[in-house]
Design a protein around this motif. Structure first.
Motif, PDB file in Angstrom:
ATOM      1  N   UNK A  22       0.870  -1.011   0.012  1.00 40.51           N
ATOM      2  CA  UNK A  22      -0.035  -0.107  -0.081  1.00 40.51           C
ATOM      3  C   UNK A  22       0.857   1.266  -0.148  1.00 40.51           C
ATOM      4  N   UNK A  23       0.552   2.377  -0.929  1.00 38.49           N
ATOM      5  CA  UNK A  23       0.981   3.651  -0.801  1.00 38.49           C
ATOM      6  C   UNK A  23       0.150   4.622  -0.777  1.00 38.49           C
ATOM      7  N   UNK A  24       0.444   5.667   0.298  1.00 40.12           N
ATOM      8  CA  UNK A  24      -0.756   6.746   0.130  1.00 40.12           C
ATOM      9  C   UNK A  24      -0.183   7.902  -0.067  1.00 40.12           C
ATOM     10  N   UNK A  25      -1.060   8.777  -0.995  1.00 39.86           N
ATOM     11  CA  UNK A  25      -0.765  10.032  -1.291  1.00 39.86           C
ATOM     12  C   UNK A  25      -1.901  10.880  -0.546  1.00 39.86           C
ATOM     13  N   UNK A  26      -1.513  11.999  -0.009  1.00 43.63           N
ATOM     14  CA  UNK A  26      -2.622  12.839   0.648  1.00 43.63           C
ATOM     15  C   UNK A  26      -2.569  14.058   0.325  1.00 43.63           C
ATOM     16  N   UNK A  27      -4.063  14.445  -0.133  1.00 47.00           N
ATOM     17  CA  UNK A  27      -4.066  15.644  -0.753  1.00 47.00           C
ATOM     18  C   UNK A  27      -4.741  16.669   0.109  1.00 47.00           C
ATOM     19  N   UNK A  28      -4.138  17.329   0.904  1.00 47.85           N
ATOM     20  CA  UNK A  28      -4.344  18.339   2.118  1.00 47.85           C
ATOM     21  C   UNK A  28      -3.804  18.082   3.132  1.00 47.85           C
ATOM     22  N   UNK A  29      -3.505  19.220   4.110  1.00 44.12           N
ATOM     23  CA  UNK A  29      -2.568  18.960   5.500  1.00 44.12           C
ATOM     24  C   UNK A  29      -3.567  18.267   6.440  1.00 44.12           C
ATOM     25  N   UNK A  30      -4.979  18.488   6.368  1.00 50.79           N
ATOM     26  CA  UNK A  30      -5.702  17.942   7.352  1.00 50.79           C
ATOM     27  C   UNK A  30      -5.900  16.104   7.135  1.00 50.79           C
ATOM     28  N   UNK A  31      -6.016  15.701   6.147  1.00 51.35           N
ATOM     29  CA  UNK A  31      -6.109  14.113   6.263  1.00 51.35           C
ATOM     30  C   UNK A  31      -4.487  13.603   6.371  1.00 51.35           C
ATOM     31  N   UNK A  32      -3.536  14.506   5.830  1.00 54.79           N
ATOM     32  CA  UNK A  32      -2.177  14.166   6.086  1.00 54.79           C
ATOM     33  C   UNK A  32      -2.163  13.691   7.567  1.00 54.79           C
ATOM     34  N   UNK A  33      -2.280  14.753   8.301  1.00 56.63           N
ATOM     35  CA  UNK A  33      -2.043  14.647   9.861  1.00 56.63           C
ATOM     36  C   UNK A  33      -2.743  13.397  10.503  1.00 56.63           C
ATOM     37  N   UNK A  34      -3.975  13.071  10.036  1.00 58.17           N
ATOM     38  CA  UNK A  34      -4.765  12.136  10.643  1.00 58.17           C
ATOM     39  C   UNK A  34      -4.057  10.887  10.108  1.00 58.17           C
ATOM     40  N   UNK A  35      -3.621  10.664   8.938  1.00 56.88           N
ATOM     41  CA  UNK A  35      -3.105   9.456   8.513  1.00 56.88           C
ATOM     42  C   UNK A  35      -1.680   9.198   8.985  1.00 56.88           C
ATOM     43  N   UNK A  36      -1.005  10.211   9.211  1.00 52.77           N
ATOM     44  CA  UNK A  36       0.601  10.122   9.647  1.00 52.77           C
ATOM     45  C   UNK A  36       0.477   9.634  11.086  1.00 52.77           C
ATOM     46  N   UNK A  37      -0.507  10.310  11.833  1.00 53.11           N
ATOM     47  CA  UNK A  37      -0.747   9.833  13.301  1.00 53.11           C
ATOM     48  C   UNK A  37      -1.216   8.301  13.584  1.00 53.11           C
ATOM     49  N   UNK A  38      -1.979   7.796  12.576  1.00 53.86           N
ATOM     50  CA  UNK A  38      -2.662   6.439  12.537  1.00 53.86           C
ATOM     51  C   UNK A  38      -1.538   5.331  12.358  1.00 53.86           C
ATOM     52  N   UNK A  39      -2.254   4.037  12.161  1.00 58.30           N
ATOM     53  CA  UNK A  39      -1.423   3.009  12.003  1.00 58.30           C
ATOM     54  C   UNK A  39      -0.655   2.784  10.733  1.00 58.30           C
TER      55      UNK A  39
END
Length: 300
Positions: free
Chosen positions: A130-147
């Motif tokens: 799996x590879x994730x690309x985040x468009x926006x700072x808000x979803x990036x913050x939640x994804x980085x803090x998660x598993x």
């Protein structure tokens, strides 16, 4: 002996009183007045933000109607080519989580982040690279803090300041391809606009040029080389990103309008409660002053 018992009893009473909880101090009239003014100012700000969001919502919905045509074109390409029935195995999945950088819009950002995490940990992403690309700072913050924080390979900011354009989506797609991210399938996670007061997380699926070239219906055209399938896959990725960004933008504007409307109502309710407390305290102060005046006059 009685004096000793008397002193012991006094100590017990004093000790018991020392552990008793004192009532919380009440706010003064001046503090209540300042509180009412501050809540009133907040209510004015939320009303202004609600009006701004309402004025931008019509334009966002209009843009969303045109953007949906891009998503429908993608679906038609992959459905008619039967890319899902391709012999190419899906081992690498790229998740493009679309949202924005702005807040004060309820749970619009956590919606897509939770949907992506759930699909990765319990859905199609289980056992896949799996590879994730985040468009926006808000979803990036939640994804980085998660598993799934280690799977975030790329992120973009300055998203959501205005209605997204196809050039914005094309620039994002070009950057993803220039980074050399390998994938067999793309899943664009976005907020689907259901009604003015509701939205839900949804997915747009895109297959790679290998899957498209190996699909049964696409192979019937006997196209030589991978240039056509590669260009079509790249264009489909830009289309899907554009459709997800625009519909997510309309959902965000609608959610911000609803959030500011609820905040304005809460401010009005709080002001009415504080005003009632203020009036009661003011009336009690006036009554006490009248009692003092009457008592003094009677004593004279």
């Amino acid at each position: 002996m009685s004096a000793v018992f008397g002193r012991a009893a006094l100590r017990q009473v004093a000790g018991a009183r020392s552990f008793s909880s004192s009532p919380a101090p009440q706010a003064t009239l001046r503090e209540l007045e300042m509180r009412i003014k501050s809540v009133g100012n907040i209510g004015k700000i939320t009303k202004s933000m609600k009006m701004v969001a309402a004025s931008r919502l019509a334009r966002a919905q209009n843009s969303m109607k045109y953007a949906k045509a891009y998503g429908a074109a993608n679906n038609a390409v992959f459905e008619q080519s039967e890319a899902a029935k391709s012999e190419a195995k899906v081992e690498k999945i790229l998740y493009i989580v679309t949202s924005s950088d702005r807040g004060l819009c309820g749970g619009i950002h956590s919606s897509v982040a939770k949907a992506a995490k759930k699909d990765i940990e319990q859905g199609e992403g289980v056992g896949k690279e799996v590879t994730i690309v985040a468009l926006g700072d808000k979803p990036k913050q939640q994804l980085v803090r998660g598993s799934v924080g280690n799977d975030v390979a790329l992120s973009f900011n300055q998203i959501g300041r205005a209605v997204p354009t196809f050039n914005d989506a094309l620039a994002i797609a070009d950057k993803i391809e220039s980074e050399g991210i390998n994938f067999d399938k793309i899943k664009v996670v976005y907020n689907k606009f259901v009604t003015v007061i509701s939205y839900e997380a949804a997915f747009i699926e895109i297959y790679s040029n290998k899957a498209l070239a190996a699909s049964p219906s696409f192979a019937a055209y006997e196209v030589e080389g991978d240039e056509l399938s590669g260009d079509l896959a790249s264009f489909s990725m830009a289309n899907a990103i554009y459709a997800g960004l625009v519909e997510g933008y309309a959902s965000e504007i609608s959610a911000r309008r609803n959030a500011m409307e609820n905040a304005s109502k809460n401010a009005e309710e709080m002001i009415s409660k504080l005003q009632m407390s203020f009036n009661r305290m003011r009336q009690a102060a006036i009554t006490n002053e009248l009692v003092d005046i009457i008592t003094g006059a009677s004593a004279l």
